[in-house]
Scaffold this motif. Sequence first.
Motif, PDB file in Angstrom:
ATOM      1  N   LYS A  71      81.117 -30.499 -30.019  1.00 50.75           N
ATOM      2  CA  LYS A  71      80.374 -30.335 -28.761  1.00 50.75           C
ATOM      3  C   LYS A  71      80.580 -31.536 -27.853  1.00 50.75           C
ATOM      4  O   LYS A  71      80.778 -31.382 -26.642  1.00 50.75           O
ATOM      5  CB  LYS A  71      78.881 -30.142 -29.050  1.00 50.75           C
ATOM      6  N   GLN A  74      84.045 -31.347 -26.551  1.00 47.22           N
ATOM      7  CA  GLN A  74      84.131 -30.291 -25.558  1.00 47.22           C
ATOM      8  C   GLN A  74      83.518 -30.752 -24.241  1.00 47.22           C
ATOM      9  O   GLN A  74      84.070 -30.506 -23.169  1.00 47.22           O
ATOM     10  CB  GLN A  74      83.427 -29.029 -26.056  1.00 47.22           C
ATOM     11  N   THR A  75      82.379 -31.442 -24.334  1.00 43.75           N
ATOM     12  CA  THR A  75      81.752 -31.964 -23.121  1.00 43.75           C
ATOM     13  C   THR A  75      82.688 -32.962 -22.438  1.00 43.75           C
ATOM     14  O   THR A  75      82.866 -32.926 -21.213  1.00 43.75           O
ATOM     15  CB  THR A  75      80.406 -32.631 -23.465  1.00 43.75           C
ATOM     16  N   ALA A  77      85.965 -33.052 -22.794  1.00 41.44           N
ATOM     17  CA  ALA A  77      87.117 -32.297 -22.292  1.00 41.44           C
ATOM     18  C   ALA A  77      86.764 -31.577 -20.996  1.00 41.44           C
ATOM     19  O   ALA A  77      87.574 -31.530 -20.060  1.00 41.44           O
ATOM     20  CB  ALA A  77      87.592 -31.296 -23.340  1.00 41.44           C
ATOM     21  N   GLU A  78      85.552 -31.011 -20.932  1.00 43.87           N
ATOM     22  CA  GLU A  78      85.124 -30.348 -19.695  1.00 43.87           C
ATOM     23  C   GLU A  78      85.032 -31.349 -18.554  1.00 43.87           C
ATOM     24  O   GLU A  78      85.421 -31.052 -17.428  1.00 43.87           O
ATOM     25  CB  GLU A  78      83.790 -29.645 -19.906  1.00 43.87           C
ATOM     26  N   ALA A  79      84.523 -32.541 -18.857  1.00 40.46           N
ATOM     27  CA  ALA A  79      84.427 -33.579 -17.817  1.00 40.46           C
ATOM     28  C   ALA A  79      85.826 -33.989 -17.363  1.00 40.46           C
ATOM     29  O   ALA A  79      86.076 -34.144 -16.159  1.00 40.46           O
ATOM     30  CB  ALA A  79      83.654 -34.780 -18.348  1.00 40.46           C
ATOM     31  N   ALA A  81      88.543 -32.148 -17.592  1.00 40.93           N
ATOM     32  CA  ALA A  81      89.106 -31.011 -16.867  1.00 40.93           C
ATOM     33  C   ALA A  81      88.546 -30.949 -15.447  1.00 40.93           C
ATOM     34  O   ALA A  81      89.288 -30.709 -14.487  1.00 40.93           O
ATOM     35  CB  ALA A  81      88.823 -29.699 -17.609  1.00 40.93           C
ATOM     36  N   ALA A  82      87.249 -31.173 -15.311  1.00 43.40           N
ATOM     37  CA  ALA A  82      86.644 -31.171 -13.971  1.00 43.40           C
ATOM     38  C   ALA A  82      87.237 -32.297 -13.123  1.00 43.40           C
ATOM     39  O   ALA A  82      87.517 -32.103 -11.931  1.00 43.40           O
ATOM     40  CB  ALA A  82      85.130 -31.324 -14.078  1.00 43.40           C
TER      41      ALA A  82
END
Length: 194
Positions: A71, A74-75, A77-79, A81-82
């Motif tokens: 998690k 993923q958080t 990676a999302e940051a 990616a953003a």
Amino acid sequence: MSVGAAVLPTAGTPEGIFLFVPHLADLVWGTICFLVIAVVLVKYALPRFNQVLDERTAKIEEGLALTEKVKEEQTGAEARAAQLVEDARLEAAKIRERAQTEAEKILADARAEAAGEANRAMEAAERQIQADKQAAQISLRSDVGLLATDLAEKLVGEHLTDTELSGRVIDRFLDELENTPVSPAWSSRAGTVR
């Protein structure tokens, strides 16, 4: 045996509440068996059972820790990616801005070049028009001069041999012709002569 004999209790059979109370021998042997089974279970089965439970607990905790780590990744990676999307959007905006600037510059250069070409073409056309006008004036003067000479010879009845005199007469006639106002009927039919 009759029906009544089946319902009546026999002499050694317990009745009432004593029906549920075990005999002393059954109670002793039942307790001994229970204790033997309890000792075997506590000594052999319970440690193995606890070990399996501990292993499962460890695996579950490991899975939960791994899930938490995933998690967090993923958080992150999302940051990332953003951030990449935002960087790409900003880069696209810069590229679009540069392209617009270059397009405007190319368009301005093309307009300036077209204006220069148009000016050169206009100047060349004006020079050609001036040259054609001068050639037409010279041709017209020559033709009018010959006609005036022929007319003068016919009026006078003699052939004019003095070329200087003929030239002056022709020039004076042409100057008068240029200074004479053109009537509307003549200008609509033949155009203006200059």
